[in-house]
Design a protein around this motif. Sequence first.
Motif, short mmCIF file in Angstrom:
data_model
loop_
_atom_site.label_atom_id
_atom_site.label_comp_id
_atom_site.label_asym_id
_atom_site.label_seq_id
_atom_site.Cartn_x
_atom_site.Cartn_y
_atom_site.Cartn_z
N PRO A 1 0.81 -1.23 0.00
CA PRO A 1 0.00 0.00 0.00
C PRO A 1 0.83 1.26 0.00
O PRO A 1 0.30 2.34 -0.32
CB PRO A 1 -0.82 -0.13 1.29
CG PRO A 1 -0.02 -1.03 2.16
CD PRO A 1 0.67 -1.99 1.25
N CYS A 2 2.11 1.17 0.34
CA CYS A 2 2.90 2.39 0.41
C CYS A 2 3.04 3.05 -0.95
O CYS A 2 3.42 4.21 -1.06
CB CYS A 2 4.28 2.13 1.02
SG CYS A 2 5.51 1.49 -0.13
N ILE A 3 2.71 2.28 -2.01
CA ILE A 3 2.75 2.87 -3.34
C ILE A 3 1.76 4.02 -3.45
O ILE A 3 2.01 5.01 -4.16
CB ILE A 3 2.45 1.78 -4.39
CG1 ILE A 3 3.57 0.75 -4.39
CG2 ILE A 3 2.28 2.37 -5.77
CD1 ILE A 3 3.27 -0.47 -5.20
N LEU A 4 0.66 3.91 -2.73
CA LEU A 4 -0.31 4.99 -2.75
C LEU A 4 0.28 6.26 -2.17
O LEU A 4 -0.18 7.37 -2.46
CB LEU A 4 -1.56 4.57 -1.96
CG LEU A 4 -2.26 3.33 -2.54
CD1 LEU A 4 -3.38 2.90 -1.62
CD2 LEU A 4 -2.78 3.63 -3.93
N GLY A 5 1.32 6.10 -1.32
CA GLY A 5 2.01 7.26 -0.80
C GLY A 5 2.62 8.09 -1.91
O GLY A 5 2.72 9.31 -1.80
N PHE A 6 3.03 7.42 -2.99
CA PHE A 6 3.53 8.16 -4.15
C PHE A 6 2.47 9.16 -4.62
O PHE A 6 2.73 10.35 -4.78
CB PHE A 6 3.83 7.19 -5.30
CG PHE A 6 5.12 6.46 -5.17
CD1 PHE A 6 5.42 5.73 -4.04
CD2 PHE A 6 6.04 6.49 -6.21
CE1 PHE A 6 6.60 5.05 -3.94
CE2 PHE A 6 7.23 5.81 -6.11
CZ PHE A 6 7.52 5.09 -4.97
N LEU A 7 1.27 8.62 -4.82
CA LEU A 7 0.21 9.46 -5.37
C LEU A 7 -0.15 10.58 -4.41
O LEU A 7 -0.31 11.73 -4.81
CB LEU A 7 -1.02 8.60 -5.66
CG LEU A 7 -0.77 7.30 -6.43
CD1 LEU A 7 -2.10 6.63 -6.77
CD2 LEU A 7 0.02 7.58 -7.70
N ASP A 8 -0.25 10.24 -3.12
CA ASP A 8 -0.62 11.26 -2.15
C ASP A 8 0.45 12.35 -2.08
O ASP A 8 0.13 13.54 -2.00
CB ASP A 8 -0.82 10.61 -0.78
CG ASP A 8 -1.97 9.62 -0.79
OD1 ASP A 8 -2.83 9.73 -1.68
OD2 ASP A 8 -2.00 8.73 0.08
N CYS A 9 1.72 11.93 -2.11
CA CYS A 9 2.80 12.92 -2.05
C CYS A 9 2.78 13.79 -3.29
O CYS A 9 3.00 15.00 -3.22
CB CYS A 9 4.16 12.24 -1.90
SG CYS A 9 5.54 13.38 -1.95
N ALA A 10 2.49 13.19 -4.45
CA ALA A 10 2.39 13.97 -5.67
C ALA A 10 1.29 15.01 -5.55
O ALA A 10 1.45 16.16 -5.96
CB ALA A 10 2.14 13.05 -6.87
N CYS A 11 0.17 14.62 -4.93
CA CYS A 11 -0.92 15.58 -4.71
C CYS A 11 -0.45 16.70 -3.80
O CYS A 11 -0.77 17.88 -4.01
CB CYS A 11 -2.13 14.88 -4.12
SG CYS A 11 -3.09 13.92 -5.32
N ARG A 12 0.31 16.35 -2.78
CA ARG A 12 0.79 17.39 -1.86
C ARG A 12 1.70 18.38 -2.60
O ARG A 12 1.62 19.59 -2.38
CB ARG A 12 1.55 16.75 -0.71
CG ARG A 12 2.21 17.79 0.18
CD ARG A 12 2.80 17.17 1.41
NE ARG A 12 1.78 16.55 2.26
CZ ARG A 12 2.00 16.10 3.49
NH1 ARG A 12 3.20 16.22 4.00
NH2 ARG A 12 1.04 15.55 4.17
N VAL A 13 2.56 17.85 -3.45
CA VAL A 13 3.42 18.75 -4.23
C VAL A 13 2.57 19.69 -5.07
O VAL A 13 2.83 20.89 -5.15
CB VAL A 13 4.37 17.92 -5.12
CG1 VAL A 13 5.15 18.83 -6.05
CG2 VAL A 13 5.34 17.13 -4.25
N LEU A 14 1.52 19.15 -5.68
CA LEU A 14 0.64 20.00 -6.49
C LEU A 14 -0.03 21.05 -5.62
O LEU A 14 -0.11 22.23 -5.99
CB LEU A 14 -0.42 19.13 -7.16
CG LEU A 14 0.07 18.24 -8.30
CD1 LEU A 14 -1.03 17.31 -8.77
CD2 LEU A 14 0.57 19.08 -9.45
N GLU A 15 -0.49 20.63 -4.43
CA GLU A 15 -1.15 21.59 -3.54
C GLU A 15 -0.19 22.69 -3.12
O GLU A 15 -0.57 23.87 -3.09
CB GLU A 15 -1.68 20.86 -2.31
CG GLU A 15 -2.87 19.94 -2.63
CD GLU A 15 -3.18 19.03 -1.46
OE1 GLU A 15 -2.52 19.16 -0.41
OE2 GLU A 15 -4.08 18.17 -1.59
#
Lengths: 115, 115
Positions: free
Chosen positions: A81-95
């Motif tokens: 599941p830590c792969i989803l951390g990639f996506l969440d972190c990418a969203c944070r960078v966008l934010e």
Amino acid sequence: MDHRAKRRYEKQARIIAALAHPTRVAIADLLRDEELCVQDIADRVGAQRPNVSQHLSVMLRGGLVQTRKDGLLVFYSLRTPCILGFLDCACRVLEDGVREDAELLEDARPRGATR
Amino acid sequence: MDHRAKRRYEKQARIIAALAHPTRVAIADLLRDEELCVQDIADRVGAQRPNVSQHLSVMLRGGLVQTRKDGLLVFYSLRTPCILGFLDCACRVLEDGVREDAELLEDARPRGATR
DNA sequence: TTCCTATGTGCGAATATAGGCACACAAGGT
DNA sequence: ACCTTGTGTGCCTATATTCGCACATAGGAA
């Protein structure tokens, strides 16, 4: 740079590259909490089967997903599941990016201006 | 797939792609807890200045790093620490892979065999 | 001031790699 | 026999990567 470290960076980059494509990000997001077969993924992503199959093979080679065969179908699921951390972190960078831009606009519109 | 979601996946993939290269992984690891200028990064990574500068521009465009000019030097630093989660998760994927392989080898060598 | 050096970056070309498409084929189900 | 599903292959295009070179900038020395 150390030769061993160089090899490790290559392997890490290979794993990250296995997610560095819009279709593969969409696939990872689809597999967030369920396993799906290729045809279902192709339908939901809006791509063609061979294309999705290729992307899945990339993700499989990178160790991001695992397969489970059931008769005619091949079900894919996330391996960790830590792969989803990639996506969440990418969203944070966008934010962070939009927040920074918003602050710049704040400076340009000192007070009370609505448009 | 929703059109808005498609756009978001493209942006996320762009950010992830900004880290999907061995040199850029090495740079992110170098910037783990300190800011460095281009020349220092080039020396430690073992690449040439123009090459490192290009990789840094990719990471800057992706929003992964930020810059601070100080006279003749340009210092680069990570913009958000969660980027390191990429690297850590990649390591976990690698570890899971070797663990799985080790288990397969365990099955092939039932008991007491040392070589 | 003028000259020189160091740093960072942009540009162009050659090479390498990835993506997408179309097709065909293998495996399994009806 | 037929259909569905998944995957492999070949081809073409687009993009990324690297390198060499040149240029702008900032600082120091004569």
